[in-house]
Design a protein around this motif. Structure first.
Motif, PDB file in Angstrom:
ATOM      1  N   ARG A   6      34.965  48.056  38.465  1.00 45.35           N
ATOM      2  CA  ARG A   6      34.283  46.881  38.020  1.00 45.35           C
ATOM      3  C   ARG A   6      35.760  46.069  37.729  1.00 45.35           C
ATOM      4  O   ARG A   6      36.306  46.601  36.836  1.00 45.35           O
ATOM      5  N   LYS A   7      35.383  44.835  37.579  1.00 48.03           N
ATOM      6  CA  LYS A   7      36.269  43.789  36.798  1.00 48.03           C
ATOM      7  C   LYS A   7      35.665  43.193  35.556  1.00 48.03           C
ATOM      8  O   LYS A   7      34.700  42.876  35.575  1.00 48.03           O
ATOM      9  N   ARG A   9      36.484  40.478  32.050  1.00 47.86           N
ATOM     10  CA  ARG A   9      37.429  39.410  31.390  1.00 47.86           C
ATOM     11  C   ARG A   9      37.212  39.967  29.990  1.00 47.86           C
ATOM     12  O   ARG A   9      36.297  40.309  29.292  1.00 47.86           O
ATOM     13  N   HIS A  14      42.399  37.993  29.682  1.00 41.12           N
ATOM     14  CA  HIS A  14      42.885  38.860  30.981  1.00 41.12           C
ATOM     15  C   HIS A  14      42.024  39.476  31.768  1.00 41.12           C
ATOM     16  O   HIS A  14      41.248  39.942  31.048  1.00 41.12           O
ATOM     17  N   ASP A  15      41.870  39.573  32.871  1.00 45.92           N
ATOM     18  CA  ASP A  15      41.000  40.516  33.670  1.00 45.92           C
ATOM     19  C   ASP A  15      41.597  41.884  33.820  1.00 45.92           C
ATOM     20  O   ASP A  15      42.854  42.305  33.688  1.00 45.92           O
ATOM     21  N   ARG A  16      40.613  42.974  33.562  1.00 44.84           N
ATOM     22  CA  ARG A  16      41.197  44.226  33.680  1.00 44.84           C
ATOM     23  C   ARG A  16      40.043  44.899  34.797  1.00 44.84           C
ATOM     24  O   ARG A  16      38.997  44.444  34.926  1.00 44.84           O
ATOM     25  N   MET A  17      40.505  46.098  35.291  1.00 46.66           N
ATOM     26  CA  MET A  17      39.744  46.701  36.435  1.00 46.66           C
ATOM     27  C   MET A  17      39.502  47.795  35.474  1.00 46.66           C
ATOM     28  O   MET A  17      40.285  48.659  34.776  1.00 46.66           O
ATOM     29  N   HIS A  18      38.067  48.459  35.924  1.00 45.59           N
ATOM     30  CA  HIS A  18      37.736  49.769  35.315  1.00 45.59           C
ATOM     31  C   HIS A  18      37.409  50.651  36.349  1.00 45.59           C
ATOM     32  O   HIS A  18      36.554  50.451  37.197  1.00 45.59           O
ATOM     33  N   TRP A  37      41.440  51.997  32.735  1.00 44.48           N
ATOM     34  CA  TRP A  37      41.742  50.586  32.677  1.00 44.48           C
ATOM     35  C   TRP A  37      42.929  50.439  33.112  1.00 44.48           C
ATOM     36  O   TRP A  37      43.902  50.742  32.678  1.00 44.48           O
ATOM     37  N   SER A  39      45.311  46.545  34.464  1.00 41.55           N
ATOM     38  CA  SER A  39      45.385  45.163  34.693  1.00 41.55           C
ATOM     39  C   SER A  39      45.398  44.953  36.196  1.00 41.55           C
ATOM     40  O   SER A  39      45.585  45.850  36.927  1.00 41.55           O
ATOM     41  N   ALA A  40      45.514  43.753  36.595  1.00 49.03           N
ATOM     42  CA  ALA A  40      45.388  43.369  37.899  1.00 49.03           C
ATOM     43  C   ALA A  40      46.810  43.732  38.588  1.00 49.03           C
ATOM     44  O   ALA A  40      46.697  44.349  39.824  1.00 49.03           O
ATOM     45  N   ALA A  43      46.519  47.656  39.260  1.00 41.24           N
ATOM     46  CA  ALA A  43      45.688  47.783  40.181  1.00 41.24           C
ATOM     47  C   ALA A  43      46.257  47.623  41.527  1.00 41.24           C
ATOM     48  O   ALA A  43      46.134  48.699  42.534  1.00 41.24           O
TER      49      ALA A  43
END
Length: 70
Positions: A6-7, A9, A14-18, A37, A39-40, A43
């Motif tokens: 999931r992404k 905000r 900043h966006d983070r991916m989990h 977790w 960062s783009a 990832a």
């Protein structure tokens, strides 16, 4: 059960991916379900490294041994 990446905000904008994960040690679940977790850019780097590893194939991947005490 499929657990998808999931992404989010974050408060810093900043966006983070989990990336959901289950951690195993010697075939047994350790600490239950967790996640990583990223960062783009992190990832993208992980995706590129996984693609490289899958392209090489298991036979060509270098084998490393954990250091003592790990």
């Amino acid at each position: 059960m499929t657990r998808r990446i999931r992404k989010f905000r974050c408060a810093d904008g900043h966006d983070r991916m989990h990336l959901p994960m289950t951690v195993y040690l010697r075939g047994r679940v350790v600490g239950g379900d967790t996640g990583l977790w990223l960062s783009a850019p992190e990832a993208r780097s992980l995706a590129a490294e996984l693609a490289r590893a899958l392209t090489l194939g298991a036979e060509e991947m270098p084998v490393r041994r954990p250091r003592a005490g790990r």
